[in-house]
Design an enzyme around this catalytic site. Structure first.
Site, PDB file in Angstrom:
ATOM      1  N   LYS A 195       0.855  -1.192   0.000  1.00  0.00           N
ATOM      2  CA  LYS A 195       0.000   0.000   0.000  1.00  0.00           C
ATOM      3  C   LYS A 195       0.884   1.233   0.000  1.00  0.00           C
ATOM      4  CE  LYS A 195      -1.867   2.837   2.443  1.00  0.00           C
ATOM      5  NZ  LYS A 195      -1.689   4.313   2.345  1.00  0.00           N
ATOM      6  N   GLU A 269       9.127   0.848  11.197  1.00  0.00           N
ATOM      7  CA  GLU A 269      10.226   1.809  11.053  1.00  0.00           C
ATOM      8  C   GLU A 269       9.565   3.175  11.107  1.00  0.00           C
ATOM      9  OE1 GLU A 269      12.185   4.492   9.880  1.00  0.00           O
ATOM     10  OE2 GLU A 269      12.604   3.609   7.914  1.00  0.00           O
ATOM     11  N   CYS A 303      13.230  10.059   7.681  1.00  0.00           N
ATOM     12  CA  CYS A 303      12.968   9.613   9.057  1.00  0.00           C
ATOM     13  C   CYS A 303      14.228   9.685   9.909  1.00  0.00           C
ATOM     14  CB  CYS A 303      12.388   8.214   9.051  1.00  0.00           C
ATOM     15  SG  CYS A 303      13.294   7.097   8.003  1.00  0.00           S
ATOM     16  N   GLU A 401       9.349  15.415  15.945  1.00  0.00           N
ATOM     17  CA  GLU A 401       9.788  15.263  14.561  1.00  0.00           C
ATOM     18  C   GLU A 401       9.034  16.257  13.676  1.00  0.00           C
ATOM     19  OE1 GLU A 401       8.786  11.544  12.539  1.00  0.00           O
ATOM     20  OE2 GLU A 401      10.744  11.632  11.594  1.00  0.00           O
TER      21      GLU A 401
END
Lengths: 490, 307
Positions: A195, A269, A303, A401
């Site tokens: 996906k 992750e 990331c 973040e």
């Protein structure tokens, strides 16, 4: 624009020389609308829902993409389930051949795929061409090599495939993340339902074309486009034996809760707030280059971005001056121009998030530094590279973040203080150390809570090198033998 | 004078950064403008034992009018002609009033293995013969043995002997071998002249090589030197010049260097007053690529004058 071109009769020309536009012109053929790739063919979504994928640099619609519903996801999972037995029973060297073919076809169509990646995601063509595509091909090559050597990856044990893997990937490295997910799964004899992220489905759909070109058996890889609900349906499907997710910590936690008690394997992750530590004895100019590539690479949509910079106090002025100086030479603009260093922000939503954090940083009293050079394009989503000084560890911009080109600069006096501050975060994905002293590297690196520690470099990736995090950055590794382990049972 | 901080260089990352400049795409107008700029920055050089007055005269003519053929937009003259001291008078006579500088190597070029008074006399003689730019070599033996103070003092004395002529300090980076040494020698050379009095922009250049040692100029070495120049500018506001020499033979390579200067020091350095190429065979490739850009056709090498 170009003073030197007009007055060449003068012996001393006035300084100044700018690059001409250098647009990448490789054509990309796109259909007006795409279906779901299930059981080896594109088909219309039973959900009858669609959404548009736009170019974030121009806000123009590129193609209409299907939004897979629960029924579509079920079809895809059933196709994968039916294909799994024969795929796993295939001679391993035959499975390897398919992976090699995918890798080679990606290489052959690399430029076209790179252009599409930049059009759909906003990243500079320089990066999609030189980083995303070569690495995507490498992941297939690398795992093709493992397909018939799994016994050597796990000596004395008998690795067996898990079954159907549901794989949900993010929008920052669309094709590369697809490769990270698909290649090890397929090498180990699993079949997949992938996906892609809502804003960046197109290269995955081109990958589906490639899978057809190389005659991959139907059902081995299925690609169901859609948004959060599609992903939830996939993760919650009872026949999915393994969920691999790369994305936000928020969604990762939801997935972990939904998978709990179901027996499904899960690798996550997730986010990061990775520290980059510069000691006074470092090679400063090269460390500054490292900062540039750790926070402004891919607009900071990474990331493992080194979004917290810790500088030894005695050199902070020098580092800040050099960083500001270096920031001036970054070229922000058209992602398809070969000289662009920083492209468009991936979506309007992400731009709002970044702006919210930048406002919070200024509101909390940190000092923002940016270079206001050429005007930004009027259409599209843009944010100049910037950094903050005067940041306190309690500031929002030092804790959360941002996933944008925004760096927080802080200082430290002793190695112990650097370590404590670097580890003072819920995340643990990556870290960077910059010093010219070898002993210091080993001492600090082993005490950092991070899945990856880069020493005197940053953002280096290789299919053979495991990647993944600690703490709220997730668990499980991708790449190398460690990555294979997530796709087998013994 | 405050001793400068040690600036270690990481060789992996500096090579990576240097390579990144070569991936810039320089096309169409930018390419032609860049080539013209590079021509205006040339130090057209002949440094051979068999150099003759005739060869020097030919070189001077080439310097003033690099291309003699028909062209819409005249090619700019080069920055300087660089010769041995014994040919300075010939060059000076040819170049008076043209705007092209007369550069002379001196200080016992290329080895510098002579007593200091001989090296200083060499400089004075070249200046008296009409050189307005002096390309000196540093004492590599003293540098490599750690006698940095001695190297700096010699540079100061040479700078004083220049008596108004501009100075280019050749580090001979091929003999220094490591990037750390290149950076240290750059800092040392810049600080030596800086401590001798007030400097104007472009009074002093640092230069990679004599051209007699391999490797000569490379992109990473030049980058390390540019970084030393940038650091000096950031702390003093004075612009030191840069001259890579030897090994740059193609227009493409010259453009890579210009990209590196632009992105490391900024547009202010993109002038012959602050950046030079030391080269002999580069000129005709620049001309060839320029004419290719203007006419769409490559010309034969024999269409360009040799010197």
């Amino acid at each position: 624009m170009n003073p030197t071109a007009s007055d060449t009769n003068e012996h001393h020309t006035s300084p100044g020389w700018d690059y001409s536009p250098a647009p990448e012109r490789t054509p990309v053929e796109l259909d007006e609308s795409y279906g779901l790739f299930i059981d080896g063919a594109f088909r219309a979504p039973k959900s009858r829902k669609r959404f548009d994928s736009i170019n974030p640099a121009t806000e123009q619609t590129l193609a209409s993409v299907a939004e897979g519903g629960a029924k579509d996801v079920d079809d895809a999972v059933q196709a994968a389930k039916a294909a799994q037995g024969p795929w796993a029973r295939l001679k391993p060297s035959e499975r390897a051949k398919y992976l090699y073919r995918i890798a080679r076809r990606i290489q052959e169509r690399a430029r076209e795929l790179a252009v599409l990646e930049s059009m759909d995601g906003g990243k500079p063509i320089k990066e999609s061409r030189d980083v995303d595509l070569p690495l995507a091909a490498q992941h297939f090559f690398y795992h093709a090599g493992w397909a018939d050597k799994l016994a050597y990856a796990f000596p004395g044990r008998t690795p067996r495939p898990l079954g159907v893997c549901g794989q949900i990937i993010p929008w920052n490295f669309p094709l590369l993340m697809a490769a990270w997910k698909l290649a090890p799964a397929l090498a180990c004899g699993n079949t997949c339902v992938l996906k892609p992220a809502e804003t960046t489905s197109l290269t995955a759909l081109k990958l589906a074309e490639i899978l057809r070109e190389i005659d991959l058996p139907p059902g081995v890889v299925n690609i169901v486009t859609g948004a959060g609900e599609t992903g939830a349906a996939l993760a919650g499907h009872p026949d999915v034996k393994k969920i691999a997710f790369t994305g936000s910590t928020e969604v990762g936690k939801v997935l972990a809760r939904s998978a709990a008690g179901t027996g499904k394997r899960l690798t996550l992750e997730l986010g990061g707030k990775s520290p980059n530590i510069i000691f006074a004895d470092a090679a400063i100019d090269q460390a500054v280059e490292g900062i540039v590539s750790s926070i402004w690479f891919n607009q900071g949509h990474v990331c493992c971005a080194g979004s917290r910079l810790f500088v030894e106090e005695s050199i902070v002025d020098e580092v800040v001056d050099k960083l500001r100086h270096r920031m001036q030479s970054l070229r922000v603009g058209d992602p398809l121009d070969k000289n662009t260093d920083v492209g468009a922000i991936n979506s309007a939503e992400q731009l709002r998030t970044i702006e919210r954090y930048v406002d919070a940083g200024e509101h909390e009293g940190a000092i923002m530094h940016e270079v206001s050079a050429d005007p930004l394009p009027t259409k599209g989503f843009w944010h100049r590279p910037c950094f903050f000084t005067g940041v306190q560890p309690s500031h929002l911009i030092a804790r959360e973040e941002i996933f944008g080109p925004v760096l927080s600069v802080m200082t430290f006096r002793t190695p112990e203080e650097a370590l404590t501050r670097a580890n003072n975060t819920p995340y643990g994905l990556a870290a960077g150390i910059w010093t010219n002293t070898g002993a210091k590297i080993f001492e600090i690196a082993r005490k950092l809570d991070a899945g990856v520690v880069w020493c005197n470099t940053y953002n280096k990736f290789d299919a053979a090198s495991p990647f993944g995090g600690f703490k709220e950055s997730g668990f499980g590794r991708e790449g190398g033998r460690h990555g294979l382990k997530s796709y087998v049972k013994f | 004078m405050q001793p400068s901080r040690n600036h270690p260089v990481d060789s992996v990352m500096v090579r990576q950064r240097a390579a990144s400049f070569t991936s810039r795409s320089i096309k169409t107008e930018a390419k032609l403008a860049g080539i013209r700029l590079a021509i205006s920055m040339l130090d057209l050089t002949t440094l051979e034992g068999k150099d003759s007055p005739e060869k020097v005269r030919a070189l001077c003519r080439k310097a003033v009018r690099p291309y003699e053929g028909p062209i819409d937009h005249p090619v700019p003259p080069v920055a300087a002609v660089c010769v041995y001291p014994s040919h300075v008078r010939t060059a000076a006579k040819m170049l008076t009033g043209t705007g092209v500088h007369v550069a002379s190597v001196a200080t016992g070029f290329p080895s510098g293995q002579y007593p200091l008074e001989v090296r200083l006399r060499d400089v004075t003689a070249a200046v008296e013969s009409g050189a307005d730019e002096i390309d000196m070599v540093i004492n590599r033996g003293a540098f490599l043995s750690g006698r940095h103070g001695e190297v700096a003092e010699e540079i100061r004395q040479v700078w004083q002997a220049c008596d108004g002529a501009h100075l280019k300090i050749i580090l001979e980076t091929g003999e220094l071998e490591t990037y750390d040494n290149v950076r240290r020698a750059s800092d040392l050379a810049i600080e030596a002249v800086d401590s001798a009095g007030v400097l104007q922009d472009g009074d002093v250049f640092i230069k990679t090589s004599t051209g007699k040692i391999s490797p000569a100029a490379t992109m990473p070495v030049t980058l390390v030197m540019l970084e030393a120049i940038r650091d000096h500018f950031l702390s003093t506001g004075v612009r030191i010049g840069m001259k890579p020499a030897g090994g740059i033979r193609t227009a493409k390579s010259a453009l890579h260097y210009l990209v590196m200067v632009k992105e490391t020091l900024g547009d202010e350095w993109l002038t012959p007053d602050l950046f030079r190429f030391g080269a002999s065979s580069l000129t005709n490739d620049l001309l060839r690529q320029l004419l290719k850009g203007l006419t769409g056709r490559y010309m034969a090498m024999h269409d360009f004058s040799e010197a």
